[in-house]
Design a protein around this motif. Sequence first.
Motif, short mmCIF file in Angstrom:
data_model
loop_
_atom_site.label_atom_id
_atom_site.label_comp_id
_atom_site.label_asym_id
_atom_site.label_seq_id
_atom_site.Cartn_x
_atom_site.Cartn_y
_atom_site.Cartn_z
N HIS A 221 0.84 -1.20 0.00
CA HIS A 221 0.00 0.00 0.00
C HIS A 221 0.88 1.25 0.00
O HIS A 221 0.70 2.17 0.80
CB HIS A 221 -0.93 0.00 1.22
N ARG B 53 -2.33 3.14 -2.27
CA ARG B 53 -2.23 3.77 -0.96
C ARG B 53 -3.62 3.90 -0.33
O ARG B 53 -4.64 3.94 -1.03
CB ARG B 53 -1.55 5.13 -1.06
N PRO B 54 -3.70 3.96 1.00
CA PRO B 54 -5.00 3.99 1.68
C PRO B 54 -5.91 5.13 1.25
O PRO B 54 -7.13 4.96 1.18
CB PRO B 54 -4.60 4.12 3.16
N ALA C 25 -9.59 4.45 -0.20
CA ALA C 25 -10.76 5.03 0.48
C ALA C 25 -11.61 5.83 -0.51
O ALA C 25 -12.85 5.75 -0.50
CB ALA C 25 -10.31 5.90 1.64
N TRP D 41 -12.03 -3.03 1.72
CA TRP D 41 -11.53 -1.85 2.44
C TRP D 41 -11.62 -2.05 3.95
O TRP D 41 -10.69 -1.74 4.69
CB TRP D 41 -12.29 -0.59 2.03
N VAL E 132 -7.46 -2.97 4.18
CA VAL E 132 -6.73 -1.72 3.97
C VAL E 132 -6.27 -1.16 5.31
O VAL E 132 -7.07 -1.08 6.25
CB VAL E 132 -7.61 -0.69 3.23
N LYS F 288 -5.60 1.07 8.40
CA LYS F 288 -6.42 2.16 8.94
C LYS F 288 -5.54 3.19 9.66
O LYS F 288 -4.37 2.95 9.95
CB LYS F 288 -7.47 1.61 9.90
N ARG G 279 -4.79 6.17 8.47
CA ARG G 279 -3.95 6.91 7.53
C ARG G 279 -4.66 8.10 6.89
O ARG G 279 -4.04 8.84 6.13
CB ARG G 279 -3.48 5.97 6.41
N ASP H 41 -12.20 5.05 9.55
CA ASP H 41 -10.75 4.89 9.55
C ASP H 41 -10.14 5.23 10.91
O ASP H 41 -9.16 4.61 11.34
CB ASP H 41 -10.15 5.78 8.46
N SER I 188 -4.90 -3.83 10.23
CA SER I 188 -5.79 -4.50 9.31
C SER I 188 -5.36 -5.93 9.11
O SER I 188 -4.28 -6.34 9.51
CB SER I 188 -5.81 -3.78 7.95
#
Length: 214
Positions: free
Chosen positions: A71, A77-78, A82, A128, A132, A134, A136, A203, A210
């Motif tokens: 990521h 990337r987060p 998102a 997600w 993914v 969290k 961030r 988030d 995660s």
Amino acid sequence: MSNPASRLATALIAFVAALSVVLRVYIVVGGVMAEGRSFLDGLVLVFSYFTIQTNAIVAAVAAACALSGRHDSFLTRPQTLAAVTVYIVIVGVIHAVLLAGLRQLSGLAVVVDIGLHRVVPALFTLYWLAFVPKGRLAWRDPLSWLIFPALYVAYSLIYGALSGRYLYPFANVPVLGYPRALGNAGLILLAFYILGLAIVTLDRIWPRQSLSGV
């Protein structure tokens, strides 16, 4: 740190999203050409829908995650994941609330419609939540996530004015007029922003570790 379950999940999402987009292109372009219009006209038409654009983005992002397992690039990337979650959830919600049942579908078109509007939004949202990293996201992020849908609103209005085809009933300027069509667009953009804030809130409160192990 790569997680086989995360990569398998994104590979599945990429496959379902890409297949749904390809099949919708096949159906729409075939229908357009049957009417005596060109292949290019059909291609422009199908890719003018927010649903198709967003599912194509989901396919690209999910494929990037499946291939890299990390990521740390723009696509993986987060913040990007998102934003894409917001977009694809809105696709599902708007279809369920405003568009479902407006067209009579049959055969393969029904399966494709379910894939684009239900399966892909559900799968990507679950990805997600589960995988993914969290913690961030920033509260300012939802504003930047509005760029894509805002550009789409502008594009759809220009496309409608030039082609005479308005893709969604809530943006049909000849029927509604510009004030109401723009008002509807403003409400939808507000929905994007509110959902973005909800994603940032999740988030912040979701467990920081995660399932991806990152």
